[in-house]
Design an enzyme around this catalytic site. Structure first.
Site, PDB file in Angstrom:
ATOM      1  N   GLU A 136       0.854  -1.298   0.059  1.00  0.00           N
ATOM      2  CA  GLU A 136      -0.115  -0.051  -0.041  1.00  0.00           C
ATOM      3  C   GLU A 136       0.853   1.307  -0.285  1.00  0.00           C
ATOM      4  OE1 GLU A 136      -2.502   0.732   3.125  1.00  0.00           O
ATOM      5  OE2 GLU A 136      -4.304   1.730   1.928  1.00  0.00           O
TER       6      GLU A 136
ATOM      7  N   GLY B 141       3.446   1.673  10.596  1.00  0.00           N
ATOM      8  CA  GLY B 141       3.302   1.024  11.995  1.00  0.00           C
ATOM      9  C   GLY B 141       2.841  -0.632  11.611  1.00  0.00           C
TER      10      GLY B 141
ATOM     11  N   HIS C 196      -6.738  -2.252  15.194  1.00  0.00           N
ATOM     12  CA  HIS C 196      -6.907  -1.559  14.102  1.00  0.00           C
ATOM     13  C   HIS C 196      -6.702  -2.317  12.806  1.00  0.00           C
ATOM     14  CE1 HIS C 196      -6.166   2.327  11.589  1.00  0.00           C
ATOM     15  NE2 HIS C 196      -5.644   1.411  10.839  1.00  0.00           N
ATOM     16  N   GLU C 197      -5.626  -3.034  12.678  1.00  0.00           N
ATOM     17  CA  GLU C 197      -5.290  -3.973  11.556  1.00  0.00           C
ATOM     18  C   GLU C 197      -6.456  -5.191  11.083  1.00  0.00           C
ATOM     19  OE1 GLU C 197      -3.208  -2.659   9.413  1.00  0.00           O
ATOM     20  OE2 GLU C 197      -2.508  -1.178  10.868  1.00  0.00           O
TER      21      GLU C 197
HETATM   22 ZN   LIG Z   1      -5.352   1.339   8.781  1.00  0.00          ZN
END
Ligand SMILES: [Zn+2]
Length: 862
Positions: free
Chosen positions: A131, A264, A300-301
């Protein structure tokens, strides 16, 4: 032809991708067969590729005719073009490509990561980061989120190594001296979510969540650090399956810690990759802040497996749909997992960070036009993540959590395995709520900035007015104005869902007002003696009370919720920066918080004192240090240095934060001495220090350190046994005041000693440190090209944020000169935002330096 969007004349459906990485020569070979649909009888096929050599290309069309294609690559547009002699028949066809590439060291595409094994020997592994648009560096592909396809990956590797990809392994065979690992077909998904990792890896035992085995992977020797991340991985997966009402879309779920990782973490379906600090942690030795970071990033992921992976934005302008949602869901999941962490109160700090940038003229709307991939990279910022999550939270509170969830479920169910836009989400939420969502939300998503809501009492009525909040009256004048276009003046009006708490005669009542006009008036109940605007603290706006109302609110400070006290300080500091409140009034206000015990409120207070430290003229600094001791000292005295039985985690973290502030910003000699004593006792094993306090002791000792301390900390950085310990000592190396030690640390940012994933952040930290900033800035100017060559592509942008700490008029002018002379750009409005933030700070200095000096002098002589 659009230089950034591929034509749809030929589109992919399925990739059979076989890759053979060689960790010795640092190269890879690939063969892929792409099942395609030819929509028009063309002789050309366009796809994305860069830094690849295509050796052979064959196209088979719907009539079964096989044609050898001539392949050319254009490095500027990052495109490949195949040309065949005869037009392709319309219908299903096939494309066969053979290609080669390099395992690069720039932490993108298919790249190498080098680390030391437990015996100190250097090892190499290969990993991916695609990404936004770097899948094209690993294999030729239609590298846009809307070109979803099935991926069937085969990795041909050294038999001693392990391979992980998005799906389960369905076959493992030998071919000569190589091991051939075949993975199951993926769901239909975007190229940026494909992943493969090859190296010496070890994993935890799987934990099953329904049919899904969940594992954590790391390099050998670190499995003991996987338990905490594993626990939140499992807990959040369960939470999301329940919340979304849809099963996890993959066939297994792996979490992988990669020693070199630019971002991250990355939400590759079924194979989520992380930098080590965001996944691996020793729970017993970590602070609350370090644990919360792991929990946040993992949740989050995981949230992305649905929001992003199952349903994907159509194009990069919709990246907020991915990131804002994942950030919002991360809060919900972590809050459900550990309610004692009060995650939504801590989210106030993130909301505050977004409001800082969004108060600039050079801000942008959450959803913003993106044409070039470079612009997509600039979208990964606090506006996409934190502002996006804030306005979703505001909407969730406005509609009610159940209604909101029903809308989200409908959105995901309708668009699963496909792509969607903001309008699709509004439609689903509108259907669930029966409300006109675009009317309420479009101002928050498609317009820049946010309102300042002024509250006053006039003739017995409460009057609320809205106007756009900005720090500066006028947009910044800089040489690049016009390049990105002067910020259009948008009508300063939002649909603001305002929650009020009215107190009358000891009774509180909550009221909701949709502030849609520039001004609304409402009568106050009889005997009303206090009004809190933004009750509950979820609103993405600032509040400015008139003097009378502010007096009443401050008089009842303990009756406010922590998030409301946080917002009170945050808003007061912002209007001070904007020149709407005298600095001395703000400093008077901070005196009311000596009894404060909430960690987040203190984060805000300490943050503003740190900024004052950066902008104070040198002769005012001793007085400012005394002021810090006066404000912060009483709270530490009350808490004491030792943790008490039954104390919660947040209080322990607060103790660490207070010690750090007193020992550094406050230059408190007794705190520094106490820190040295306790650190010594801890290292000798005679008296262990609470893990929440230990990082603060290290920071304090660095601040007051000498060459001997530096040498010790450097050794501990090198020998660290957890990612968190490594980070503590690494950043300690930025805090010692001696010029020769600062020079040493700067040298280590470009000589390979500090990983390129960390080096830009280390330099940023030095630029933001009063003692080091001028030296660091000279170094940055001199070494710019070297850094640009070494660091991952986001690195320079992150590092350059440090210029916001160069808060003198002379340095500001020099910053402008440098960026202008070098024609430096970071994409989007990034540089303009840094320069405007710097201007806001220098303007405060120019306006208030004398008043600050007089204020702190009065205090110290008293
Ligand atoms: Zn994200």
């Amino acid at each position: 032809m659009d230089p950034y969007r591929l034509p749809r004349t030929v589109v992919p459906n399925r990739y059979d991708l076989r890759l053979e990485p060689d960790l010795t020569t640092l190269t890879f070979r690939g063969v892929e067969t792409v099942a395609i649909t030819v929509n028009e009888p063309v002789r050309e096929i366009f796809f994305n590729a860069i830094e690849l050599a295509i050796d052979e290309a064959v196209v088979v069309d719907a009539r079964g005719r096989e044609q050898r294609a001539a392949a050319t690559l254009d490095e500027t547009t990052e495109r490949g073009r195949l040309e065949v002699p005869e037009p392709l028949a319309v219908g299903a066809g096939q494309l066969r490509l053979t290609f080669r590439g390099t395992l690069n060291d720039k932490l993108r595409g298919f790249y190498r990561s080098v680390y030391k094994d437990p015996s100190g020997v250097s090892r190499t592994m290969a990993a991916t980061q695609f990404e936004a648009t770097d899948a094209r560096r690993a294999f030729p592909c239609w590298d846009e989120p809307a070109f979803k396809a099935v991926f069937a990956v085969t990795l041909v590797i050294d038999p001693a190594l392990t391979a992980v990809s998005n799906t389960r392994i369905v076959g493992e065979t030998r071919e000569g001296a190589r091991k051939v690992v075949r993975f199951a077909d993926s769901i239909i998904m975007s190229t940026y979510l494909v992943a493969f990792v090859v190296g010496e890896l070890e994993s935890t035992d799987p934990i099953g969540v329904g049919p899904t085995p969940v594992r954590v992977w790391c390099v050998p020797g670190k499995r003991r650090l996987a338990a905490f991340g594993h626990e939140i991985a499992v807990a959040s997966l369960k939470y999301f399956e329940d919340y979304y009402g849809l099963p996890y879309p993959g066939d297994k779920l792996d979490f992988l810690a990669i020693p070199d990782f630019a971002a991250g973490a990355m939400e590759n379906l079924g194979a989520i990759t992380f930098r080590e600090t965001a996944l691996l942690v020793d729970e017993a030795a970590a602070s609350h802040a370090e644990l919360q970071r792991v929990a946040d990033v993992v949740a989050h992921e995981n949230a992305h497996m649905w929001f992003g992976d199952l349903v994907t934005m159509t194009w990069w302008n919709g990246i907020w749909l991915n990131e804002a949602f994942a950030t919002f869901m991360e809060m919900l999941a972590v809050d459900a997992w550990k309610p004692q962490w009060q995650r939504w109160v801590a989210f106030g700090v993130s909301r505050g960070a977004a409001m800082s940038v969004d108060g600039l003229h050079s801000t942008r709307s959450i959803e913003f036009p993106v044409t070039a991939p470079r612009e997509a990279d600039a979208m990964f910022d606090v506006l996409t993540y934190e502002k996006g999550a804030s306005v979703l939270r505001m909407l969730e509170q406005y509609l009610g959590p159940e209604v909101f969830r029903a809308g989200v479920r409908q959105y995901l169910t309708t668009h699963r395995f496909g792509n969607a836009d903001t309008g699709d989400l509004w439609a689903a939420l509108g259907h669930a709520s029966g409300q006109p969502i675009p009317a309420v939300m479009d101002g928050w998503i498609f317009a820049p900035g946010y309102p300042l809501v002024s509250a006053s009492i006039e003739r017995g009525e409460l009057v609320l007015r809205q106007q756009r909040f900005t720090y500066l009256r006028e947009p910044l004048r800089w040489w690049g104005a016009g390049a990105t276009g002067a910020s259009a003046t948008t009508p300063a009006r939002w649909q603001v869902p305002v929650q009020l708490r009215l107190s009358a005669g000891g009774r509180d009542s909550v009221e909701r007002v949709l502030l849609s006009e520039p001004e609304v008036r409402r009568p106050l109940p009889a005997g009303c003696d206090s009004v809190v605007v933004n009750e509950g603290g979820h609103g993405f706006y600032r509040v400015r009370y008139d003097a009378e109302l502010l007096g009443r609110v401050v008089a009842r400070l303990p009756a406010l919720a922590a998030i409301e006290r946080y917002n009170l300080v945050n808003d007061a500091w912002a209007v001070t920066l904007a020149g709407l409140m005298p600095l001395t009034d703000y400093l008077d206000l901070t005196a009311r918080f000596r009894d404060e015990r909430d960690k987040n409120v203190w984060t805000m207070l300490i943050g503003s004192l740190a900024m004052l430290n950066r902008l104070a003229p040198p002769d005012a600094r001793p007085g400012l240090e005394a002021l810090v001791r006066d404000r912060v000292g009483p709270a530490l005295t009350a808490l004491g240095w030792d943790s008490r039985a039954g104390e919660d985690e947040l209080t322990r973290q607060l103790r660490g934060d207070l010690i750090r502030a007193l020992g550094t910003l406050g230059s408190d000699r007794s705190v520094q001495a106490q820190a040295a004593e306790r650190y010594g006792a801890h290292m000798h094993g005679s008296s262990p220090v609470d893990p929440n306090v230990l990082p603060a002791l290290i920071a304090v000792l660095a601040y007051s350190g000498d060459p001997e301390r530096y040498a010790d900390f450097l050794e501990r950085f090198r020998a660290a046994t957890t990612p968190q310990e490594e980070q503590r000592y690494l950043y300690a190396l930025t805090a010692l005041p001696q010029p020769e030690l600062i020079a040493q640390t700067l040298g280590r940012t470009i000589n390979g000693e500090i990983r390129t994933q960390d080096a830009p952040f280390v330099v940023r930290s030095l630029l933001m440190t009063v003692q080091a900033r001028e030296q660091a800035w000279e170094f940055v100017k001199k070494q710019w090209d070297t850094m640009d060559r070494l660091y991952p592509k986001h690195g320079m942008r992150r590092m350059a944020e440090g210029v916001t700490g160069l808060i003198t008029p002379e340095l500001e002018a020099d910053v402008h000169r440098f960026f202008q002379d070098r024609h430096i750009e970071f994409g989007g409005k990034v540089l303009e935002q840094y320069l405007e933030q710097l201007r806001v700070a220098v303007a405060l200095r120019e306006r208030e330096a004398a008043a600050l000096a007089a204020y702190v002098a009065r205090r110290t002589t008293r």
